[in-house]
Design a protein around this motif. Structure first.
Motif, PDB file in Angstrom:
ATOM      1  N   TYR A  52       0.885  -1.282  -0.105  1.00 36.06           N
ATOM      2  CA  TYR A  52      -0.279  -0.201   0.007  1.00 36.06           C
ATOM      3  C   TYR A  52       0.859   1.238   0.044  1.00 36.06           C
ATOM      4  CZ  TYR A  52       0.533   0.199   5.155  1.00 36.06           C
ATOM      5  OH  TYR A  52       1.090   0.043   6.249  1.00 36.06           O
TER       6      TYR A  52
ATOM      7  N   ARG B 280      -1.761  -5.477   4.193  1.00 34.61           N
ATOM      8  CA  ARG B 280      -3.325  -5.811   4.182  1.00 34.61           C
ATOM      9  C   ARG B 280      -4.192  -5.407   5.332  1.00 34.61           C
ATOM     10  NH1 ARG B 280      -5.201 -12.001   4.249  1.00 34.61           N
ATOM     11  NH2 ARG B 280      -4.691 -11.391   6.617  1.00 34.61           N
TER      12      ARG B 280
ATOM     13  N   TYR C  91      -3.454  -3.199   7.785  1.00 33.34           N
ATOM     14  CA  TYR C  91      -3.255  -1.755   7.920  1.00 33.34           C
ATOM     15  C   TYR C  91      -4.588  -1.111   6.917  1.00 33.34           C
ATOM     16  CZ  TYR C  91      -1.813   3.118   8.395  1.00 33.34           C
ATOM     17  OH  TYR C  91      -1.835   4.327   8.559  1.00 33.34           O
ATOM     18  N   TYR C  92      -4.577  -1.711   5.897  1.00 37.19           N
ATOM     19  CA  TYR C  92      -5.451  -1.048   4.992  1.00 37.19           C
ATOM     20  C   TYR C  92      -6.830  -1.440   5.422  1.00 37.19           C
ATOM     21  CZ  TYR C  92      -7.731   0.045   0.424  1.00 37.19           C
ATOM     22  OH  TYR C  92      -8.655   0.523  -0.289  1.00 37.19           O
ATOM     23  N   HIS C  93      -6.946  -2.664   5.828  1.00 34.36           N
ATOM     24  CA  HIS C  93      -8.324  -3.092   6.465  1.00 34.36           C
ATOM     25  C   HIS C  93      -8.715  -2.596   7.609  1.00 34.36           C
ATOM     26  CE1 HIS C  93     -10.114  -5.937   9.302  1.00 34.36           C
ATOM     27  NE2 HIS C  93     -11.080  -5.714   8.609  1.00 34.36           N
TER      28      HIS C  93
ATOM     29  N   ALA D 240      -9.478   5.176   3.471  1.00 39.15           N
ATOM     30  CA  ALA D 240      -9.090   3.922   2.560  1.00 39.15           C
ATOM     31  C   ALA D 240      -8.913   4.440   0.914  1.00 39.15           C
ATOM     32  CB  ALA D 240      -9.887   2.757   2.801  1.00 39.15           C
TER      33      ALA D 240
ATOM     34  N   TRP E 296      -5.795   5.775  -0.299  1.00 31.36           N
ATOM     35  CA  TRP E 296      -4.515   5.206  -0.329  1.00 31.36           C
ATOM     36  C   TRP E 296      -4.769   4.135  -1.495  1.00 31.36           C
ATOM     37  CZ3 TRP E 296      -0.447   5.356   3.166  1.00 31.36           C
ATOM     38  CH2 TRP E 296      -0.861   6.267   4.486  1.00 31.36           C
TER      39      TRP E 296
ATOM     40  N   TYR F 220      -3.703   0.266  -2.542  1.00 31.47           N
ATOM     41  CA  TYR F 220      -3.471  -0.752  -2.141  1.00 31.47           C
ATOM     42  C   TYR F 220      -3.164  -1.876  -3.214  1.00 31.47           C
ATOM     43  CZ  TYR F 220      -4.033  -5.387   0.167  1.00 31.47           C
ATOM     44  OH  TYR F 220      -3.816  -6.787   0.717  1.00 31.47           O
TER      45      TYR F 220
ATOM     46  N   ALA G 296     -11.675  -1.744   1.197  1.00 28.19           N
ATOM     47  CA  ALA G 296     -11.121  -2.155   2.481  1.00 28.19           C
ATOM     48  C   ALA G 296     -12.238  -3.444   3.057  1.00 28.19           C
ATOM     49  CB  ALA G 296     -11.211  -1.157   3.624  1.00 28.19           C
TER      50      ALA G 296
END
Length: 669
Positions: free
Chosen positions: A13, A112, A114-116, A123, A126, A128, A371
């Motif tokens: 990401y 993964r 962190y993005y979730h 989100a 960002w 990803y 996300a």
């Protein structure tokens, strides 16, 4: 927004407004070309096999068996190997002072996760990227400008994404090295090794090298400091070191013992250790036996085996023959395989969701709730890892609240209604508010991918070149799957093939890549996957050359578009073996020679216009002014090596006896 320096097993990401670094142009890039015409000194048909033809100024031919010379490598204090995988990544290193101690560093699902955990609105800012390595394999027109699409639909140059990941590995590895050996000088002491699938073509391999340059792993001037290792080859190199207690022989298991919990398994203990390694982010050290392992001690010179690297994105097959007395390896058949990795199971699950909830809804949900989609893939991944051929109970898969809510708003009814209306009768809605999938349904998701792997192995074993194979090594992260292990053993065990899985199956490639960096000459002979050559003019011979190829120039009759072959598909080429050709500039004062390279799968192509022949790259030779050259006969002698993991070229200006800057560009269209 700054780039976040972390690589997860399934994604990378990056901040949505990163600082863009200029993308370097490879030598010979079209936008920097001047007049680059060439003329062959004496056109000749290249040999079909090992003997090579050297041409002198008068065109006299001398044939000799080429010398297979192992390349000389500068000494390095440490080898660092990076296994850049589709669904898992990590690095390992060993010091020259203690090469048998391999220090491992693996990375988990940080990117993964962190993005979730981001707020849905946050989100969107960002980028990803998940499983983006496969895009390089599948791209038919790969260039330095190829774009990757993040899960939110935004795009970014693939080269920058890969370089960002490699830069993180570099910085993390160097920090680890400094902590373990503070006195270690950084410059010119590290040999870097990057792993790639063996079925990758030359453009993809060059792409990874370009990304490494951009990431600062090595400079173009020190290109030899970076090695490209083929993943199944690396696994094969490591398996040579194994002892019997480090292997699981699937052929010796009792029938019906396919469940992970019902046997002494490599999976549960290894996964637990690997997860601890990922969470702790500390390195672990593994000792590798010197010499060859007990299994190899049983084998004799000439024994043959197959390595099936079953990874996240692809399956890679290679066939090696063990050579004595030094345990070097000879490739018997060109690398083969296809896109039959673990992500195929994920794709089958996505298609199943599309059948239940509608493909258009799944596409929209992935784009507008990225996300939450990641959250759903996490839930499926956890259940997928528990699948086994003899599992009895059903599996529950959690649906994120965002999925349930978004579906109700989009469709006007709830997910339970969708399941009742669906024709998919093996997936139900549980009382706990989850998708309830039968074990048979879960195993069915594996079948297309597993069947593809088995079919590729069976097709390979049917080749006459690989008759007499005794062993099949299953390696790679997907080889941990009890479903895959059981299917391969069931299909191939009846053939008398001994199917073996290393205990640390998911780390086999990474460890082997370190060993390969220590001794790149361990694979002594490889098979060329394609026929390579150039297009030249030859003297026209009536009755042999087609009339439409006739070109008359200055009263001389030439045949155009002749495919002059350097190496044929399936040809065995020893490490360090060279194919030499001599060329001269077409005009006095020319500063660059540019030669188009062509390739094809056929061995008998005659012309570059034949079906299946395509331009695959360009050989660039940079020339310095020379006062001693004979007018019109300045000879540039190029030597190409096809026995390494990459095609390499060197060149000498005969008039000055100086090396000429030479490069092959497979990415310029």
């Amino acid at each position: 927004m700054l780039a976040v320096p972390d690589v997860g097993l399934q994604g990378l990401y990056i901040g949505s407004s990163p600082e863009r670094s200029p993308v370097p142009s490879p030598p010979g890039s079209p936008r920097t070309q001047e007049s680059c015409g060439i003329a062959p000194l004496t056109p000749s048909q290249s040999p079909k096999s090992q003997p090579q033809v050297t041409l002198d100024y008068r065109g006299n031919k001398s044939t000799k068996k080429p010398e297979a010379r192992a390349p000389q490598h500068a000494p390095f204090s440490v080898v660092v190997a990076i296994d850049f995988g589709t669904t898992s990544s990590g690095y390992a290193f060993s010091f020259a002072s203690d090469p048998e101690a391999i220090h491992m560093m693996s990375f988990g699902y940080t990117a993964r996760d962190y993005y979730h955990d981001l707020d849905p609105e946050e989100a969107r800012d960002w980028l990803y990227f998940e499983k983006f390595k496969m895009k390089i394999h599948s791209a038919t027109d790969l260039t330095l400008k190829t774009q990757l699409e993040a899960v939110n639909g935004k795009k970014m140059p693939a080269l920058e994404v890969f370089a960002h990941a490699l830069r993180f590995f570099k910085e993390h590895a160097l920090q680890e090295l400094r902590e373990q050996c503070p006195s270690l000088p950084e410059k010119d002491t590290v040999r870097w090794v990057l792993t790639v699938p063996a079925i990758w073509k030359q453009p993809a391999k060059q792409f990874m090298r370009e990304a490494a340059y951009l990431a600062g792993l090595v400079s173009r001037e020190d290109a030899e400091q970076l090695l490209i290792a083929l993943e199944p080859e690396a696994a094969s190199v490591y398996c040579r070191k194994l002892r019997l207690h480090q292997l699981l022989d699937l052929s010796s298991r009792a029938p019906g013992s396919g469940r992970l919990g019902e046997r002494r398994s490599i999976d549960s203990s290894f996964r637990q250790a690997r997860e601890q390694l990922r969470k702790s982010r500390h390195s672990r050290t593994f000792l590798v036996e010197s010499g060859v392992g007990e299994l190899w001690a049983e084998m004799q010179a000439g024994d043959r085996y197959v390595v099936a690297d079953c990874g996240g994105g692809t399956v890679d097959l290679t066939v090696h023959q063990l050579e004595q007395p030094h345990g070097t390896l000879k490739e018997l058949y060109k690398a083969s395989g296809g896109p039959y990795g673990a992500v195929g199971v994920d794709l089958a699950f996505e298609q199943l969701l599309g059948r239940i909830f509608g493909e258009d809804f799944i596409t929209t949900f992935k784009r507008q709730r990225p996300a939450a989609w990641v959250d759903l893939t996490i839930a499926f991944e956890a259940r997928k890892r528990t699948a086994g051929p003899h599992r009895a109970g059903a599996l529950n898969i959690s649906l994120p609240f965002s999925f349930i809510d978004f579906y109700r708003k989009q469709r006007g009814h709830n997910v339970e209604t969708a399941l009742r209306r669906s024709s998919v009768n093996f997936v139900k809605w549980s009382s706990q508010g989850m998708l309830r999938m039968s074990c048979e349904a879960m195993n069915e998701l594996f079948q297309p991918t597993v069947s593809g792997i088995i079919q590729h192995i069976e097709a390979l074993l049917a080749r006459p070149e690989v008759q007499g194979v005794k062993l099949l090594f299953l390696v790679g992260g997907f080889a941990e799957s009890a479903v895959l292990q059981h299917a391969v053993q069931t299909a191939l065990g009846a053939r008398g093939l001994r199917v073996v899985v290393p205990h640390d199956v998911g780390l086999t490639i990474l460890k082997g890549a370190v060993l390969f960096g220590q001794a790149p000459g361990v694979v002594r002979v490889r098979r060329s996957p394609l026929t390579y050559g150039v297009g030249v003019l030859n003297r026209f011979v009536a009755g042999r050359h087609p009339p439409e190829k006739l070109l008359v120039r200055d009263g001389r009759r030439w045949c155009t578009d002749v495919f002059e072959r350097f190496v044929a598909a399936e040809q065995s080429v020893a490490l360090g073996e060279e194919v030499r050709r001599s060329y001269c500039p077409a005009r006095p004062g020319q500063r660059r020679v540019l030669i188009n390279l062509y390739c094809c799968a056929a061995e008998d192509a005659r012309f570059i216009t034949d079906p299946g022949v395509r331009k695959c790259g360009a050989l660039s030779l940079e020339l310095e002014p020379s006062e001693g050259a004979v007018p019109g006969r300045r000879e540039i002698r190029a030597a190409m090596q096809f026995g390494d993991t990459e095609i390499k070229v060197t060149a000498v200006d005969v008039s000055t006896n100086r090396s000429v800057r030479a490069a092959i560009d497979f990415l310029s269209h």
